[in-house]
Design an enzyme around this catalytic site. Structure first.
Site, PDB file in Angstrom:
ATOM      1  N   GLU A 149       0.845  -1.203   0.000  1.00 46.63           N
ATOM      2  CA  GLU A 149       0.000   0.000   0.000  1.00 46.63           C
ATOM      3  C   GLU A 149       0.878   1.251   0.000  1.00 46.63           C
ATOM      4  O   GLU A 149       2.004   1.238   0.500  1.00 46.63           O
ATOM      5  CB  GLU A 149      -0.912  -0.065   1.244  1.00 46.63           C
ATOM      6  CG  GLU A 149      -1.798   1.117   1.493  1.00 46.63           C
ATOM      7  CD  GLU A 149      -2.857   1.352   0.424  1.00 46.63           C
ATOM      8  OE1 GLU A 149      -2.502   1.568  -0.747  1.00 46.63           O
ATOM      9  OE2 GLU A 149      -4.052   1.359   0.780  1.00 46.63           O
ATOM     10  N   ASP A 175      -3.111   6.133   6.572  1.00 49.46           N
ATOM     11  CA  ASP A 175      -3.452   7.435   7.148  1.00 49.46           C
ATOM     12  C   ASP A 175      -4.301   7.179   8.397  1.00 49.46           C
ATOM     13  O   ASP A 175      -3.763   6.977   9.478  1.00 49.46           O
ATOM     14  CB  ASP A 175      -4.181   8.223   6.051  1.00 49.46           C
ATOM     15  CG  ASP A 175      -4.481   9.664   6.413  1.00 49.46           C
ATOM     16  OD1 ASP A 175      -3.633  10.319   7.013  1.00 49.46           O
ATOM     17  OD2 ASP A 175      -5.583  10.135   6.071  1.00 49.46           O
ATOM     18  N   ASP A 196      -1.796  11.093  -5.026  1.00 47.42           N
ATOM     19  CA  ASP A 196      -2.425  12.145  -5.833  1.00 47.42           C
ATOM     20  C   ASP A 196      -3.135  13.204  -5.016  1.00 47.42           C
ATOM     21  O   ASP A 196      -3.515  12.976  -3.865  1.00 47.42           O
ATOM     22  CB  ASP A 196      -3.464  11.513  -6.753  1.00 47.42           C
ATOM     23  CG  ASP A 196      -4.697  11.041  -5.980  1.00 47.42           C
ATOM     24  OD1 ASP A 196      -4.530  10.201  -5.063  1.00 47.42           O
ATOM     25  OD2 ASP A 196      -5.801  11.521  -6.263  1.00 47.42           O
TER      26      ASP A 196
HETATM   27  P1  IMP Z   1      -6.890   5.701   5.271  1.00 48.93           P
HETATM   28  O1  IMP Z   1      -8.051   4.787   5.040  1.00 48.93           O
HETATM   29  O2  IMP Z   1      -7.300   6.969   5.985  1.00 48.93           O
HETATM   30  O3  IMP Z   1      -5.716   5.049   5.954  1.00 48.93           O
HETATM   31  O4  IMP Z   1      -6.457   6.250   3.866  1.00 48.93           O
HETATM   32  C1  IMP Z   1      -5.707   5.562   3.003  1.00 48.93           C
HETATM   33  C2  IMP Z   1      -5.801   6.142   1.600  1.00 48.93           C
HETATM   34  O5  IMP Z   1      -6.030   7.568   1.590  1.00 48.93           O
HETATM   35  C3  IMP Z   1      -4.472   5.940   0.932  1.00 48.93           C
HETATM   36  O6  IMP Z   1      -4.421   4.681   0.297  1.00 48.93           O
HETATM   37  C4  IMP Z   1      -4.411   7.092  -0.015  1.00 48.93           C
HETATM   38  O7  IMP Z   1      -4.989   6.743  -1.237  1.00 48.93           O
HETATM   39  C5  IMP Z   1      -5.198   8.207   0.644  1.00 48.93           C
HETATM   40  N1  IMP Z   1      -4.341   9.194   1.334  1.00 48.93           N
HETATM   41  C6  IMP Z   1      -4.100   9.288   2.659  1.00 48.93           C
HETATM   42  N2  IMP Z   1      -3.266  10.312   2.938  1.00 48.93           N
HETATM   43  C7  IMP Z   1      -2.952  10.866   1.746  1.00 48.93           C
HETATM   44  C8  IMP Z   1      -2.087  11.992   1.377  1.00 48.93           C
HETATM   45  O8  IMP Z   1      -1.448  12.688   2.178  1.00 48.93           O
HETATM   46  N3  IMP Z   1      -2.026  12.257   0.035  1.00 48.93           N
HETATM   47  C9  IMP Z   1      -2.695  11.531  -0.905  1.00 48.93           C
HETATM   48  N4  IMP Z   1      -3.495  10.492  -0.603  1.00 48.93           N
HETATM   49  C10 IMP Z   1      -3.623  10.161   0.721  1.00 48.93           C
HETATM   50 MG    MG Z   2      -4.119   3.934  -1.575  1.00 46.46          MG
END
Ligand code: IMP
Ligand code: MG
Length: 178
Positions: free
Chosen positions: A102, A106, A162
């Protein structure tokens, strides 16, 4: 190129390709040591992981398979209002060692959902390799086995990541200018 403008936002250089790829090489080395006899299946999550996956897999020298999936995102009936589902997985993962590849963890919600869905197919084990982790953004407990780099809780683009679809092709990582 120290700053870039993408749509309405300005970003400044944060991590160079050299720094990223050194960290990715360290992850590959650990994978080669840990998984040598495990015949792993690497499942790379598109679109964000395409550059990380490419760099990582060039350095993985053990017998392994590489596959790609996407997480669909659509409105559904759930408390959060959003349901994400894995699609595109053609391999049978039953009794396999699976490594999710991955771009970034985040909040951890996406990774946690992926793991739960893959567990339904009874793999032997699921490991996670992520290029980036924002420790301060984590909201969901999730076990991360390999993390190339930890970064602060700022929005970033480049090296696969992105902003509204743009910036994935940048070979370095930029963070948003506040
Ligand atoms: P999570 O579910 O919050 O952990 O988010 C994961 C997804 O959010 C990642 O696979 C990314 O596609 C997107 N994402 C999280 N942070 C960023 C960032 O700073 N820039 C771009 N995409 C992000
Ligand atoms: Mg992703």
């Amino acid at each position: 190129m120290k700053t870039v403008k993408i749509k309405d936002k300005e970003f400044e250089l944060f991590l160079t390709q050299d720094v990223i790829e050194k960290a990715v090489a360290d992850v590959a080395e650990k994978l080669n040591e840990d998984l040598a006899d495990k015949d792993p299946l690497f499942i790379c999550v598109l679109n964000g992981s395409f550059m990380f996956a490419s760099e990582l897999m060039k350095r993985v020298t053990i017998a392994s398979e590489v596959s790609f999936v996407k997480m669909s995102s659509y409105k559904g009936i759930s408390s959060s209002g959003k349901i994400k589902e894995i699609y595109g997985l053609e391999e049978d993962i039953k009794e396999r060692t699976v490594v999710i590849v991955e771009d970034i963890v985040d909040t951890g919600y996406t990774m946690s959902l992926m793991i739960d869905q893959l567990l339904c197919d009874e793999p032997k084990e699921i490991l996670v390799a992520t290029m980036l982790l924002k420790p301060d953004a984590l909201k969901q407990e999730v076990r991360l086995d390999y993390v190339a780099l930890e970064i602060p809780n700022d929005f970033i683009v480049g090296y696969g990541l992105d902003y509204d679809g743009y910036g994935r092709n940048l070979p370095d990582i930029y963070k948003i200018k506040l």
